[in-house]
Write a protein that holds these residues in place. Structure first.
Motif, PDB file in Angstrom:
ATOM      1  N   LEU A   1       0.833  -1.206   0.000  1.00  0.00           N
ATOM      2  CA  LEU A   1       0.000   0.000   0.000  1.00  0.00           C
ATOM      3  C   LEU A   1       0.866   1.254   0.000  1.00  0.00           C
ATOM      4  O   LEU A   1       0.567   2.226  -0.703  1.00  0.00           O
ATOM      5  CB  LEU A   1      -0.937   0.007   1.206  1.00  0.00           C
ATOM      6  N   LEU A   2       1.938   1.235   0.780  1.00  0.00           N
ATOM      7  CA  LEU A   2       2.859   2.371   0.793  1.00  0.00           C
ATOM      8  C   LEU A   2       3.499   2.575  -0.576  1.00  0.00           C
ATOM      9  O   LEU A   2       3.586   3.702  -1.076  1.00  0.00           O
ATOM     10  CB  LEU A   2       3.950   2.160   1.849  1.00  0.00           C
TER      11      LEU A   2
ATOM     12  N   THR B   1       2.349   1.732  -3.477  1.00  0.00           N
ATOM     13  CA  THR B   1       1.336   2.220  -4.417  1.00  0.00           C
ATOM     14  C   THR B   1       1.105   3.714  -4.235  1.00  0.00           C
ATOM     15  O   THR B   1       1.013   4.465  -5.210  1.00  0.00           O
ATOM     16  CB  THR B   1       0.012   1.447  -4.232  1.00  0.00           C
ATOM     17  N   GLU B   2       1.041   4.164  -3.006  1.00  0.00           N
ATOM     18  CA  GLU B   2       0.829   5.590  -2.745  1.00  0.00           C
ATOM     19  C   GLU B   2       2.025   6.427  -3.194  1.00  0.00           C
ATOM     20  O   GLU B   2       1.859   7.482  -3.788  1.00  0.00           O
ATOM     21  CB  GLU B   2       0.540   5.826  -1.258  1.00  0.00           C
ATOM     22  N   ILE B   3       3.220   5.938  -2.932  1.00  0.00           N
ATOM     23  CA  ILE B   3       4.425   6.652  -3.362  1.00  0.00           C
ATOM     24  C   ILE B   3       4.455   6.756  -4.881  1.00  0.00           C
ATOM     25  O   ILE B   3       4.719   7.817  -5.442  1.00  0.00           O
ATOM     26  CB  ILE B   3       5.690   5.971  -2.817  1.00  0.00           C
TER      27      ILE B   3
ATOM     28  N   ALA C   1       2.005   6.747  -6.895  1.00  0.00           N
ATOM     29  CA  ALA C   1       0.927   7.603  -7.371  1.00  0.00           C
ATOM     30  C   ALA C   1       1.235   9.086  -7.186  1.00  0.00           C
ATOM     31  O   ALA C   1       0.657   9.929  -7.888  1.00  0.00           O
ATOM     32  CB  ALA C   1      -0.377   7.258  -6.654  1.00  0.00           C
ATOM     33  N   THR C   2       2.143   9.417  -6.275  1.00  0.00           N
ATOM     34  CA  THR C   2       2.363  10.825  -5.950  1.00  0.00           C
ATOM     35  C   THR C   2       3.770  11.338  -6.236  1.00  0.00           C
ATOM     36  O   THR C   2       3.996  12.543  -6.164  1.00  0.00           O
ATOM     37  CB  THR C   2       2.039  11.085  -4.462  1.00  0.00           C
TER      38      THR C   2
ATOM     39  N   ASP D   1       0.801  -6.314  -4.261  1.00  0.00           N
ATOM     40  CA  ASP D   1       1.537  -5.403  -5.147  1.00  0.00           C
ATOM     41  C   ASP D   1       1.223  -5.718  -6.604  1.00  0.00           C
ATOM     42  O   ASP D   1       2.059  -6.228  -7.344  1.00  0.00           O
ATOM     43  CB  ASP D   1       3.040  -5.511  -4.875  1.00  0.00           C
TER      44      ASP D   1
END
Length: 158
Positions: free
Chosen positions: A31-32, A34-36, A38-39, A110
């Motif tokens: 999850l971390l 994926t967020e990284i 995305a941003t 993932d």
């Protein structure tokens, strides 16, 4: 202090889907990632994962290790704790080849395959920091030579 013996689960939810221990941690790490992704830009992601590797090495310092064999043992103890495989070093006159094997090929959840991008950079940061801890000079650096599923080859030298 309050201890909760059980957590409420939605009706029909299978507890096996929640995962346990390493699987749950891997899912959270996914999850971390994926967020990284995305941003952050690719450059920001690379810098972030290199920094994570350096912080990992700082949190498991080599102490007074000066021999390559002892550094191998130290690194392998760390990787064993993370279930991230093992390393072998080969030294020559111009540097050190680093063979990291049995790295998890993926993380639970993932779907984008971000772990395969992040893991080599984390390893690069960790090995570079450890070599600096044992006295490697500023002229030397660590680079990724090859990466494939479960295996990363790096080089520390000029």
């Amino acid at each position: 202090m309050l201890f909760v013996k059980s957590f409420p689960v939605a009706e029909g939810q299978d507890m096996a889907l929640l995962g346990h221990d390493r699987e749950a941690i891997a899912r959270f790490a996914s999850l971390l990632l994926t967020e990284i992704a995305a941003t952050a830009t690719d450059e920001q992601m690379s810098g972030f994962f290199l920094s994570i590797g350096k912080r990992l090495a700082a949190s498991y310092p080599t102490g007074n290790v000066r021999e390559l064999e002892r550094l191998t043992q130290h690194a392998n103890l760390v990787w064993q704790a993370f279930n991230w495989g093992h390393v072998r070093f080969d030294m020559d006159d111009e540097g050190i080849d680093i063979f990291h094997e049995d790295l998890p090929r993926s993380l639970e959840g993932d779907a984008q395959g971000l772990w395969s991008r992040a893991a080599p950079l984390i390893l690069k940061g960790a090995y570079d920091a450890w070599f600096r801890q044992v006295g490697g000079g500023d002229r030397l650096s660590t680079s990724i030579q090859r990466r494939e599923a479960g295996r990363v080859e790096l080089r520390h030298g000029i």
